[in-house]
Design an enzyme around this catalytic site. Structure first.
Site, PDB file in Angstrom:
ATOM      1  N   HIS A 192     -66.403  63.620 -57.960  1.00 40.85           N
ATOM      2  CA  HIS A 192     -65.031  64.134 -57.895  1.00 40.85           C
ATOM      3  C   HIS A 192     -64.023  63.001 -57.798  1.00 40.85           C
ATOM      4  O   HIS A 192     -64.373  61.832 -57.583  1.00 40.85           O
ATOM      5  CB  HIS A 192     -64.873  65.088 -56.699  1.00 40.85           C
ATOM      6  N   CYS A 239     -71.016  62.488 -51.528  1.00 45.32           N
ATOM      7  CA  CYS A 239     -70.425  62.744 -52.851  1.00 45.32           C
ATOM      8  C   CYS A 239     -70.093  61.429 -53.547  1.00 45.32           C
ATOM      9  O   CYS A 239     -69.987  60.379 -52.919  1.00 45.32           O
ATOM     10  CB  CYS A 239     -69.172  63.598 -52.713  1.00 45.32           C
TER      11      CYS A 239
END
Length: 247
Positions: free
Chosen positions: A207, A223
């Site tokens: 992301h 992440c």
């Protein structure tokens, strides 16, 4: 004769003193302004401005301290430098290393074109291309204790994704005195940034970020972070079903 002589002598005395006799029109003439001395403790004659030199001197004495108060050259320069120095240091700390900007590189891995390979040691993401090439991006990866590896497929793609922190993350951060929201709508303040690529059935994503200066470091809870510009570029190049290999 005496009655004529006395008025005549009075007129001569007035002209000798340098004073112009008043006329009937003087009552309508503009009068000079009354200048009141700033020093109200002075005799009333000085307060009315009968000694202009003293009045001007008193005005300067009052105005000069006011100018020094309103226009302090040295304190301003010192204060400006004190404010600018931390800002410059902050800017220097928040500049991204150019090595982490997108670029075409040679790639000799075994993965087929279209595969995403993430090197969590060097903090690079490779989108494998044909003819021994790859498009390389800088990324932020899991901080110590949050590293992981494995192979997954992209199962979803989102534009300006919402963020729902996992319950474990909320509890973990609360123990540190940092309280996370249970839900945050997509936008510039959202830590997931402009795009998100969801990996398998895990809670991990590739992301964007609203903290681009963290790219190149071990900073996340697992992440893979990218600059917003870069994740938008990657988002347009890959589809749901793309293989992602984290090593």
């Amino acid at each position: 004769m005496k009655r004529i002589l006395f008025p005549l002598l009075g007129a001569v005395a007035v002209f000798a003193a340098g004073v112009t006799p008043s006329t009937a029109n003087d009552r309508y003439a503009d009068r000079p302004p009354v200048m009141v001395s700033p020093d109200l403790s002075a005799p009333w004659v000085l307060q009315l401005g009968h000694a202009p030199g003293i009045v001007r001197q008193n005005r300067q004495a009052v105005q000069q301290p006011r100018q020094r108060t309103l226009q302090p050259a040295q304190p301003d320069s010192v204060q400006t430098a004190a404010v600018q120095a931390p800002a410059k240091r902050m800017l220097m700390r928040r500049q991204i290393n150019p090595v982490y900007l997108p670029q075409e590189v040679a790639y000799d891995g075994a993965q087929k074109p279209g595969t995403i390979v993430i090197d969590t040691t060097q903090n690079f993401l490779y989108l494998v291309e044909k003819n021994g090439k790859a498009r390389r991006y800088g990324v932020g990866t899991g901080k110590p204790g949050f590293e992981w590896s494995g192979t997954h497929k992209i199962t979803n793609k989102r534009v300006w994704p919402d963020w729902r922190p996992p319950a474990e993350m909320i509890k973990r951060e609360a123990a540190k005195g940092r309280y996370l929201p249970t839900y945050l709508a997509g936008g510039m303040e959202n830590p997931l940034g402009a795009r998100a690529l969801y990996l398998g059935t895990t809670e991990y994503r590739i992301h964007g970020t609203n903290q681009p200066w963290t790219i190149g470091g071990a900073v996340s809870s697992g992440c893979i972070r990218m600059r917003n510009e870069d994740v938008v570029d990657l988002y347009e190049r890959v589809n749901v079903g793309t293989t992602v290999e984290v090593i």
